[in-house]
Motif scaffolding. Structure first.
Motif, PDB file in Angstrom:
ATOM      1  N   ALA A 178       0.834  -1.204   0.000  1.00 24.14           N
ATOM      2  CA  ALA A 178       0.000   0.000   0.000  1.00 24.14           C
ATOM      3  C   ALA A 178       0.871   1.256   0.000  1.00 24.14           C
ATOM      4  CB  ALA A 178      -0.935  -0.009   1.209  1.00 24.14           C
ATOM      5  N   THR A 179       1.946   1.236   0.771  1.00 25.57           N
ATOM      6  CA  THR A 179       2.861   2.378   0.809  1.00 25.57           C
ATOM      7  C   THR A 179       3.516   2.581  -0.548  1.00 25.57           C
ATOM      8  OG1 THR A 179       3.291   2.072   3.163  1.00 25.57           O
ATOM      9  CG2 THR A 179       4.928   3.317   1.919  1.00 25.57           C
ATOM     10  N   ALA A 180       3.973   1.491  -1.159  1.00 27.04           N
ATOM     11  CA  ALA A 180       4.621   1.577  -2.475  1.00 27.04           C
ATOM     12  C   ALA A 180       3.657   2.124  -3.517  1.00 27.04           C
ATOM     13  CB  ALA A 180       5.151   0.211  -2.902  1.00 27.04           C
ATOM     14  N   GLU A 181       2.418   1.687  -3.474  1.00 29.24           N
ATOM     15  CA  GLU A 181       1.415   2.172  -4.432  1.00 29.24           C
ATOM     16  C   GLU A 181       1.116   3.647  -4.197  1.00 29.24           C
ATOM     17  OE1 GLU A 181      -0.646   2.426  -7.614  1.00 29.24           O
ATOM     18  OE2 GLU A 181       0.226   0.485  -7.126  1.00 29.24           O
ATOM     19  N   LYS A 182       1.053   4.048  -2.933  1.00 30.13           N
ATOM     20  CA  LYS A 182       0.792   5.450  -2.601  1.00 30.13           C
ATOM     21  C   LYS A 182       1.940   6.340  -3.104  1.00 30.13           C
ATOM     22  CE  LYS A 182       0.151   8.521   1.325  1.00 30.13           C
ATOM     23  NZ  LYS A 182       0.235   8.654   2.769  1.00 30.13           N
ATOM     24  N   VAL A 183       3.176   5.904  -2.856  1.00 28.62           N
ATOM     25  CA  VAL A 183       4.345   6.665  -3.312  1.00 28.62           C
ATOM     26  C   VAL A 183       4.338   6.756  -4.833  1.00 28.62           C
ATOM     27  CG1 VAL A 183       6.874   6.636  -3.499  1.00 28.62           C
ATOM     28  CG2 VAL A 183       5.781   6.198  -1.291  1.00 28.62           C
ATOM     29  N   LYS A 184       4.119   5.627  -5.493  1.00 27.79           N
ATOM     30  CA  LYS A 184       4.117   5.602  -6.962  1.00 27.79           C
ATOM     31  C   LYS A 184       3.060   6.548  -7.514  1.00 27.79           C
ATOM     32  CE  LYS A 184       3.228   2.607 -10.920  1.00 27.79           C
ATOM     33  NZ  LYS A 184       2.280   3.541 -11.527  1.00 27.79           N
ATOM     34  N   SER A 185       1.867   6.507  -6.966  1.00 20.89           N
ATOM     35  CA  SER A 185       0.778   7.360  -7.454  1.00 20.89           C
ATOM     36  C   SER A 185       1.092   8.840  -7.255  1.00 20.89           C
ATOM     37  CB  SER A 185      -0.530   7.019  -6.742  1.00 20.89           C
ATOM     38  OG  SER A 185      -0.932   5.718  -7.075  1.00 20.89           O
ATOM     39  N   ALA A 186       1.604   9.183  -6.073  1.00 20.43           N
ATOM     40  CA  ALA A 186       1.908  10.587  -5.782  1.00 20.43           C
ATOM     41  C   ALA A 186       3.023  11.110  -6.682  1.00 20.43           C
ATOM     42  CB  ALA A 186       2.293  10.742  -4.309  1.00 20.43           C
ATOM     43  N   VAL A 187       4.073  10.323  -6.842  1.00 17.65           N
ATOM     44  CA  VAL A 187       5.204  10.734  -7.673  1.00 17.65           C
ATOM     45  C   VAL A 187       4.774  10.810  -9.138  1.00 17.65           C
ATOM     46  CG1 VAL A 187       7.501  10.046  -8.502  1.00 17.65           C
ATOM     47  CG2 VAL A 187       6.973   9.930  -6.069  1.00 17.65           C
ATOM     48  N   LEU A 219      12.985   8.852 -12.214  1.00 15.99           N
ATOM     49  CA  LEU A 219      12.120   8.878 -11.028  1.00 15.99           C
ATOM     50  C   LEU A 219      10.928   7.940 -11.215  1.00 15.99           C
ATOM     51  CD1 LEU A 219      12.111  12.701 -10.207  1.00 15.99           C
ATOM     52  CD2 LEU A 219      13.176  10.873  -8.856  1.00 15.99           C
ATOM     53  N   ARG A 220      10.358   7.938 -12.411  1.00 15.12           N
ATOM     54  CA  ARG A 220       9.218   7.056 -12.693  1.00 15.12           C
ATOM     55  C   ARG A 220       9.631   5.590 -12.561  1.00 15.12           C
ATOM     56  NH1 ARG A 220       7.756   9.184 -16.996  1.00 15.12           N
ATOM     57  NH2 ARG A 220       5.968  10.311 -16.176  1.00 15.12           N
ATOM     58  N   SER A 221      10.775   5.255 -13.123  1.00 19.74           N
ATOM     59  CA  SER A 221      11.273   3.880 -13.036  1.00 19.74           C
ATOM     60  C   SER A 221      11.516   3.488 -11.586  1.00 19.74           C
ATOM     61  CB  SER A 221      12.566   3.759 -13.850  1.00 19.74           C
ATOM     62  OG  SER A 221      13.095   2.462 -13.738  1.00 19.74           O
ATOM     63  N   GLY A 222      12.093   4.397 -10.814  1.00 21.67           N
ATOM     64  CA  GLY A 222      12.330   4.125  -9.391  1.00 21.67           C
ATOM     65  C   GLY A 222      11.034   3.910  -8.627  1.00 21.67           C
ATOM     66  N   ALA A 223      10.030   4.714  -8.930  1.00 22.61           N
ATOM     67  CA  ALA A 223       8.727   4.551  -8.275  1.00 22.61           C
ATOM     68  C   ALA A 223       8.096   3.214  -8.643  1.00 22.61           C
ATOM     69  CB  ALA A 223       7.794   5.702  -8.651  1.00 22.61           C
ATOM     70  N   ASN A 224       8.223   2.816  -9.902  1.00 24.43           N
ATOM     71  CA  ASN A 224       7.685   1.517 -10.330  1.00 24.43           C
ATOM     72  C   ASN A 224       8.427   0.372  -9.653  1.00 24.43           C
ATOM     73  OD1 ASN A 224       5.708   2.559 -12.032  1.00 24.43           O
ATOM     74  ND2 ASN A 224       7.071   2.630 -13.782  1.00 24.43           N
ATOM     75  N   LEU A 225       9.744   0.479  -9.531  1.00 25.21           N
ATOM     76  CA  LEU A 225      10.520  -0.573  -8.882  1.00 25.21           C
ATOM     77  C   LEU A 225      10.231  -0.648  -7.385  1.00 25.21           C
ATOM     78  CD1 LEU A 225      13.906  -0.294 -10.781  1.00 25.21           C
ATOM     79  CD2 LEU A 225      12.312  -2.212 -10.820  1.00 25.21           C
ATOM     80  N   GLY A 226       9.744   0.450  -6.826  1.00 20.92           N
ATOM     81  CA  GLY A 226       9.336   0.439  -5.416  1.00 20.92           C
ATOM     82  C   GLY A 226       8.213  -0.542  -5.156  1.00 20.92           C
ATOM     83  N   LEU A 227       7.397  -0.801  -6.173  1.00 17.76           N
ATOM     84  CA  LEU A 227       6.314  -1.790  -6.021  1.00 17.76           C
ATOM     85  C   LEU A 227       6.886  -3.188  -5.796  1.00 17.76           C
ATOM     86  CD1 LEU A 227       3.906  -0.586  -8.844  1.00 17.76           C
ATOM     87  CD2 LEU A 227       3.625  -0.260  -6.385  1.00 17.76           C
ATOM     88  N   ALA A 228       8.111  -3.414  -6.291  1.00 18.04           N
ATOM     89  CA  ALA A 228       8.762  -4.716  -6.092  1.00 18.04           C
ATOM     90  C   ALA A 228       9.740  -4.661  -4.917  1.00 18.04           C
ATOM     91  CB  ALA A 228       9.492  -5.125  -7.373  1.00 18.04           C
ATOM     92  N   GLY A 229       9.751  -3.562  -4.183  1.00 12.21           N
ATOM     93  CA  GLY A 229      10.641  -3.435  -3.038  1.00 12.21           C
ATOM     94  C   GLY A 229      12.076  -3.156  -3.408  1.00 12.21           C
ATOM     95  N   LYS A 230      12.294  -2.606  -4.592  1.00 12.84           N
ATOM     96  CA  LYS A 230      13.661  -2.350  -5.058  1.00 12.84           C
ATOM     97  C   LYS A 230      13.958  -0.861  -5.101  1.00 12.84           C
ATOM     98  CE  LYS A 230      13.656  -6.449  -7.913  1.00 12.84           C
ATOM     99  NZ  LYS A 230      13.799  -7.012  -9.212  1.00 12.84           N
TER     100      LYS A 230
END
Length: 190
Positions: free
Chosen positions: A66-75, A179-190
């Protein structure tokens, strides 16, 4: 005696299941309908709010997701607007092949990209699983500071200064996609 212990344990599990079902309230975090897919304990069926796994091991994973999705959406919301305005890569005014690299057009893109990097770091907060996004944001901030320090937007006359502007400008031109790629990789915990 074993039969009595088994009976007490069964009652305890049934009571715990009923308590967890009652505490769940509303739809689960996955938005499911909560209908009949759960296991039946004793005579009690799970309530509509008990469709998610109530085990303590499920909460950290779903919280991280949920946190990763929230960060990705906001960014992503910020990046989409800014990338549409300034472009990225070869279409960015900071592209090393752009005639605008040594102008206020690039400077405006630098400031916006730097703001987006700072925003991403704020969104990450102290959460784990955003190593790529964090590294990209920090690299952008360093490049923006270097671009400003060198006075690249003022079209420096010195050839060495102009040459030194190429590296930070290149990082900044690629800032939004990184930044977009980093936010997407956050969904996988990377």
């Amino acid at each position: 005696m074993n039969r009595k212990q088994l009976w007490l344990m069964t009652c305890g599990v049934t009571a715990m299941a009923a308590l967890l079902s009652a505490c769940g309230g509303g739809d689960g975090p996955d938005g499911g309908d909560g209908g009949g897919g759960g296991a039946v304990v004793g005579d009690a069926a799970p309530s509509a709010g008990a469709s998610a796994d109530p085990s303590p091991f499920a909460d950290p994973v779903s919280e991280k997701a949920a946190t990763a999705e929230k960060v990705k959406s906001a960014v992503e919301a910020r990046l989409s607007v800014h990338e549409a305005r300034f472009g990225s890569g070869g279409t960015s005014p900071c592209s090393t092949g752009s005639a605008k690299m040594f102008t206020q057009d690039c400077d405006a893109a630098v400031r916006t990209t730097n703001d987006d990097a700072a925003f991403a770091l704020t969104q990450i907060g102290g959460h784990e699983g955003f190593a790529t996004l964090s590294a990209a944001a920090q690299k952008i901030q360093q490049a923006a500071a270097r671009y400003q320090e060198l006075g690249c937007a003022k079209n420096p006359a010195d050839a060495a200064d102009r040459q030194a502007c190429l590296a930070p400008a290149s990082v900044l031109a690629q800032g939004f996609p990184d930044l977009r790629s980093g936010a997407n990789l956050g969904l996988a915990g990377k």
